[in-house]
Design a protein around this motif. Sequence first.
Motif, PDB file in Angstrom:
ATOM      1  N   ALA A   1       0.847  -1.204   0.000  1.00  0.00           N
ATOM      2  CA  ALA A   1       0.000   0.000   0.000  1.00  0.00           C
ATOM      3  C   ALA A   1       0.880   1.251   0.000  1.00  0.00           C
ATOM      4  O   ALA A   1       0.556   2.249  -0.651  1.00  0.00           O
ATOM      5  CB  ALA A   1      -0.919  -0.007   1.223  1.00  0.00           C
ATOM      6  N   PHE A   2       2.018   1.198   0.694  1.00  0.00           N
ATOM      7  CA  PHE A   2       2.927   2.343   0.720  1.00  0.00           C
ATOM      8  C   PHE A   2       3.482   2.619  -0.678  1.00  0.00           C
ATOM      9  O   PHE A   2       3.658   3.773  -1.066  1.00  0.00           O
ATOM     10  CB  PHE A   2       4.087   2.083   1.691  1.00  0.00           C
ATOM     11  CG  PHE A   2       3.844   2.566   3.098  1.00  0.00           C
ATOM     12  CD1 PHE A   2       2.560   2.901   3.524  1.00  0.00           C
ATOM     13  CD2 PHE A   2       4.890   2.706   3.997  1.00  0.00           C
ATOM     14  CE1 PHE A   2       2.335   3.352   4.823  1.00  0.00           C
ATOM     15  CE2 PHE A   2       4.674   3.159   5.289  1.00  0.00           C
ATOM     16  CZ  PHE A   2       3.398   3.478   5.700  1.00  0.00           C
ATOM     17  N   ASP A   3       3.767   1.549  -1.430  1.00  0.00           N
ATOM     18  CA  ASP A   3       4.289   1.742  -2.785  1.00  0.00           C
ATOM     19  C   ASP A   3       3.273   2.484  -3.645  1.00  0.00           C
ATOM     20  O   ASP A   3       3.615   3.371  -4.424  1.00  0.00           O
ATOM     21  CB  ASP A   3       4.613   0.394  -3.434  1.00  0.00           C
ATOM     22  CG  ASP A   3       5.662  -0.381  -2.646  1.00  0.00           C
ATOM     23  OD1 ASP A   3       6.423   0.268  -1.903  1.00  0.00           O
ATOM     24  OD2 ASP A   3       5.702  -1.614  -2.758  1.00  0.00           O
TER      25      ASP A   3
ATOM     26  N   ALA B   1      14.615  11.294   5.949  1.00  0.00           N
ATOM     27  CA  ALA B   1      15.128  10.176   6.743  1.00  0.00           C
ATOM     28  C   ALA B   1      14.145   9.015   6.803  1.00  0.00           C
ATOM     29  O   ALA B   1      14.520   7.899   7.151  1.00  0.00           O
ATOM     30  CB  ALA B   1      15.451  10.656   8.165  1.00  0.00           C
ATOM     31  N   CYS B   2      12.874   9.259   6.463  1.00  0.00           N
ATOM     32  CA  CYS B   2      11.856   8.195   6.502  1.00  0.00           C
ATOM     33  C   CYS B   2      12.296   7.023   5.637  1.00  0.00           C
ATOM     34  O   CYS B   2      12.665   7.190   4.482  1.00  0.00           O
ATOM     35  CB  CYS B   2      10.521   8.733   6.009  1.00  0.00           C
ATOM     36  SG  CYS B   2       9.306   7.428   5.686  1.00  0.00           S
ATOM     37  N   ILE B   3      12.269   5.806   6.227  1.00  0.00           N
ATOM     38  CA  ILE B   3      12.677   4.614   5.479  1.00  0.00           C
ATOM     39  C   ILE B   3      11.474   3.811   5.005  1.00  0.00           C
ATOM     40  O   ILE B   3      11.632   2.692   4.498  1.00  0.00           O
ATOM     41  CB  ILE B   3      13.621   3.719   6.325  1.00  0.00           C
ATOM     42  CG1 ILE B   3      12.949   3.318   7.644  1.00  0.00           C
ATOM     43  CG2 ILE B   3      14.948   4.430   6.576  1.00  0.00           C
ATOM     44  CD1 ILE B   3      13.792   2.352   8.487  1.00  0.00           C
ATOM     45  N   GLY B   4      10.275   4.345   5.186  1.00  0.00           N
ATOM     46  CA  GLY B   4       9.078   3.659   4.684  1.00  0.00           C
ATOM     47  C   GLY B   4       8.794   2.334   5.364  1.00  0.00           C
ATOM     48  O   GLY B   4       8.259   1.414   4.759  1.00  0.00           O
ATOM     49  N   CYS B   5       9.136   2.251   6.661  1.00  0.00           N
ATOM     50  CA  CYS B   5       9.013   0.962   7.355  1.00  0.00           C
ATOM     51  C   CYS B   5       7.572   0.628   7.719  1.00  0.00           C
ATOM     52  O   CYS B   5       7.233  -0.540   7.898  1.00  0.00           O
ATOM     53  CB  CYS B   5       9.864   0.987   8.617  1.00  0.00           C
ATOM     54  SG  CYS B   5       9.305   2.186   9.839  1.00  0.00           S
ATOM     55  N   GLY B   6       6.733   1.627   7.889  1.00  0.00           N
ATOM     56  CA  GLY B   6       5.329   1.369   8.228  1.00  0.00           C
ATOM     57  C   GLY B   6       5.053   1.285   9.712  1.00  0.00           C
ATOM     58  O   GLY B   6       3.917   1.045  10.128  1.00  0.00           O
TER      59      GLY B   6
ATOM     60  N   MET C   1      -0.333   8.743   8.215  1.00  0.00           N
ATOM     61  CA  MET C   1      -0.075  10.160   7.942  1.00  0.00           C
ATOM     62  C   MET C   1       1.367  10.570   8.190  1.00  0.00           C
ATOM     63  O   MET C   1       1.861  11.480   7.533  1.00  0.00           O
ATOM     64  CB  MET C   1      -1.019  11.032   8.759  1.00  0.00           C
ATOM     65  CG  MET C   1      -2.441  10.925   8.264  1.00  0.00           C
ATOM     66  SD  MET C   1      -3.218  12.522   8.240  1.00  0.00           S
ATOM     67  CE  MET C   1      -4.870  12.062   7.754  1.00  0.00           C
ATOM     68  N   LEU C   2       2.060   9.919   9.127  1.00  0.00           N
ATOM     69  CA  LEU C   2       3.441  10.336   9.377  1.00  0.00           C
ATOM     70  C   LEU C   2       4.294  10.015   8.147  1.00  0.00           C
ATOM     71  O   LEU C   2       5.093  10.839   7.702  1.00  0.00           O
ATOM     72  CB  LEU C   2       4.017   9.657  10.624  1.00  0.00           C
ATOM     73  CG  LEU C   2       5.340  10.263  11.105  1.00  0.00           C
ATOM     74  CD1 LEU C   2       5.152  11.708  11.542  1.00  0.00           C
ATOM     75  CD2 LEU C   2       5.964   9.454  12.222  1.00  0.00           C
ATOM     76  N   PHE C   3       4.082   8.833   7.596  1.00  0.00           N
ATOM     77  CA  PHE C   3       4.803   8.437   6.389  1.00  0.00           C
ATOM     78  C   PHE C   3       4.508   9.410   5.250  1.00  0.00           C
ATOM     79  O   PHE C   3       5.424   9.957   4.618  1.00  0.00           O
ATOM     80  CB  PHE C   3       4.392   7.002   6.013  1.00  0.00           C
ATOM     81  CG  PHE C   3       4.749   6.592   4.617  1.00  0.00           C
ATOM     82  CD1 PHE C   3       6.057   6.308   4.278  1.00  0.00           C
ATOM     83  CD2 PHE C   3       3.769   6.487   3.643  1.00  0.00           C
ATOM     84  CE1 PHE C   3       6.392   5.925   2.988  1.00  0.00           C
ATOM     85  CE2 PHE C   3       4.093   6.101   2.357  1.00  0.00           C
ATOM     86  CZ  PHE C   3       5.409   5.828   2.018  1.00  0.00           C
TER      87      PHE C   3
ATOM     88  N   CYS D   1       8.775   5.963  15.473  1.00  0.00           N
ATOM     89  CA  CYS D   1       9.447   6.128  14.179  1.00  0.00           C
ATOM     90  C   CYS D   1      10.965   5.965  14.321  1.00  0.00           C
ATOM     91  O   CYS D   1      11.605   6.711  15.055  1.00  0.00           O
ATOM     92  CB  CYS D   1       9.137   7.512  13.598  1.00  0.00           C
ATOM     93  SG  CYS D   1      10.097   7.847  12.100  1.00  0.00           S
ATOM     94  N   PRO D   2      11.550   4.992  13.626  1.00  0.00           N
ATOM     95  CA  PRO D   2      12.991   4.784  13.764  1.00  0.00           C
ATOM     96  C   PRO D   2      13.803   5.928  13.174  1.00  0.00           C
ATOM     97  O   PRO D   2      14.982   6.081  13.483  1.00  0.00           O
ATOM     98  CB  PRO D   2      13.245   3.486  12.990  1.00  0.00           C
ATOM     99  CG  PRO D   2      12.101   3.351  12.064  1.00  0.00           C
ATOM    100  CD  PRO D   2      10.929   4.001  12.731  1.00  0.00           C
ATOM    101  N   ALA D   3      13.183   6.753  12.325  1.00  0.00           N
ATOM    102  CA  ALA D   3      13.903   7.851  11.696  1.00  0.00           C
ATOM    103  C   ALA D   3      13.625   9.180  12.399  1.00  0.00           C
ATOM    104  O   ALA D   3      14.032  10.237  11.915  1.00  0.00           O
ATOM    105  CB  ALA D   3      13.520   7.950  10.221  1.00  0.00           C
ATOM    106  N   SER D   4      12.910   9.142  13.529  1.00  0.00           N
ATOM    107  CA  SER D   4      12.577  10.352  14.299  1.00  0.00           C
ATOM    108  C   SER D   4      11.883  11.417  13.454  1.00  0.00           C
ATOM    109  O   SER D   4      12.144  12.613  13.621  1.00  0.00           O
ATOM    110  CB  SER D   4      13.829  10.966  14.936  1.00  0.00           C
ATOM    111  OG  SER D   4      14.450  10.023  15.762  1.00  0.00           O
TER     112      SER D   4
HETATM  113  S1  SF4 Z   1       7.687   5.102  11.118  1.00  0.00           S
HETATM  114 FE1  SF4 Z   1       8.977   6.815  10.402  1.00  0.00          FE
HETATM  115  S2  SF4 Z   1      10.433   5.850   8.993  1.00  0.00           S
HETATM  116 FE2  SF4 Z   1       8.792   4.355   9.271  1.00  0.00          FE
HETATM  117  S3  SF4 Z   1       7.358   4.822   7.562  1.00  0.00           S
HETATM  118 FE3  SF4 Z   1       6.642   5.978   9.339  1.00  0.00          FE
HETATM  119  S4  SF4 Z   1       7.583   8.017   9.084  1.00  0.00           S
HETATM  120 FE4  SF4 Z   1       8.736   6.598   7.723  1.00  0.00          FE
END
Ligand code: SF4
Lengths: 252, 245
Positions: free
Chosen positions: A118-120, A157-162, A174-176, A223-226
């Motif tokens: 879904a992120f893709d 920095a977001c790695i799209g981890c979900g 929404m954060l992604f 979020c691992p990327a803060s």
């Molecule tokens: S938790 Fe952070 S790094 Fe992971 S998808 Fe969401 S915003 Fe991106």
Amino acid sequence: MKFHLKVWRQKDANAPGTLENYEADNIPADASFLEMLDIVNAGLTGKNIEPIQFDSDCREGICGSCSLTINGVPHGPGRGTTCQVYMRKFKDGDTITIEPFRAEAFPVQRDLVVNRSAFDRVIQAGGYISERCGSAPDANSVPISKVIADEAMDAAACIGCGACAAACPNGSAMLFVSAKVTHLGLLPQGKPENGRRVLGMVRQMDEEGFGNCSNYYACEAVCPASVPAAFIGRMNREFTAASVKEIVGMNV
Amino acid sequence: MITSPSSSARSGPNPILLWMFSSIGKKTIVAATGILLVFFVFGHLLGNLTVFLGPDVLNAYAQKLHDLGPALWAIRVGLLGILVGHIYFTMLLWKENQRANPKKYIAADPIKTTVFSRTMRLSGLVVLAFVIFHLAHFTVRVVDPSYLVMRTQLNGHEVHNVYAMVVKGFSNAPVVAIYVIGLFLLTFHLSHGISSLFQTLGITNRRIRSNYELAGRAIAWLLFLGYVSIPISVLFFGLGKGFAQ
Ligand code: SF4
Ligand code: HEM
Ligand code: FES
């Protein structure tokens, strides 16, 4: 070290699934969480039990594949991804519950593996810059203030981890989405398509069945990327502005 | 080129509807109606505090409101519309959010969410029940019909004696308990709501956000103290003693 594991086992996307108990014995304190699972799986294979399926790739905290939830917290204790959690974080003899990421838009495929495509599709709806920008320009040929560059970097920095959607009580992504909208929207190459980008990505996010933000801020905490939740506020503002333009018939 | 999807499954292609029923559109409507309700709660408190200035001031204020006539009705209908919109869109959000995350973690962890944010629906619905009770009590006056015939003289005119009604109403301990509980839940609602609406409307950045949270909670508790001061003063400190007919 020794741990009692309660692991979500689910045969396939349509099976009901349950928590199963496993013992993890002789685990080095410096093993990562995924290495601990590898050791447990080696033991299970010896006993002719299907190994626990989980996702991983880089195992160095940058790819965002290792999606699973430890004791109700996506990616487990501390900031960082599951592959960066070390068993010394836990106490000897702890009971650890491991579940897949939970969000309707991330269907469980098997055991701890979820489908995050879904992120893709959200990215395909606008998380890119259409015009070719050529090769890397000379430094400072396009002036960008330090403040803006830093802000864009923090979003990039977001790695799209979900993990954000998996932590959200509303299953909201929404954060992604705000990280992508902010990262591309702050830079001159991304600016011309800001309105379309935010409209396209938010609508796709809604279509994928992610929830609405209630400003709980659980996303920001895991979020691992803060990525800061203030970016969601920024996206709200951009979405409203682009919608107003669309409503009054301006080009977006 | 980024092409925006022409329509989403949840709404038609009309751009207004597309916005209204998008995730962020619904949230924006909740926040916009929320801030209008907060303004009302403020104004209403300021008016109510005239009770401490004596019977004539409160009665004169009440009479002024009534003399607005059609304008008063416009305000009432507007407020009702705002409240209905607020509740309708929060219920839509609620339904969609349940659908978006139906399977909760077995090892549940609240992860930094606050008790205020987790109880918005509960606190909101208790506030709704309280608002209905409050209107029945002091506006329609069906809880105690004796309020209907309370009259007094003000500058040579006969007017409704709001002061006597309030004093009599709050001399009753169970009624005061209902007010304190209702207002406490409103405070809960606003402890999250006031700061949350700035995030929703996008009037924020990462440095100011924690200040909003503190300020929002402080404002919510100030409103609480302001409102409960009235029933508590009547019940325990003898405000208006002898005025209740
Ligand atoms: S938790 Fe952070 S790094 Fe992971 S998808 Fe969401 S915003 Fe991106
Ligand atoms: C009467 C019944 C009410 C109900 C059922 C209700 C319900 C809700 C709910 C569920 C939310 C959260 C929406 C979400 O984030 O998903 C909310 C937000 C809010 N409510 Fe209410 N509410 C009510 C009354 C009020 C009143 C009287 C006020 C003001 C005095 C108010 C002010 C707010 C504010 C400011 C928000 C925050 C908006 C945002 O998150 O951006 N509400 N309400
Ligand atoms: S496996 Fe790549 S981030 Fe964990």
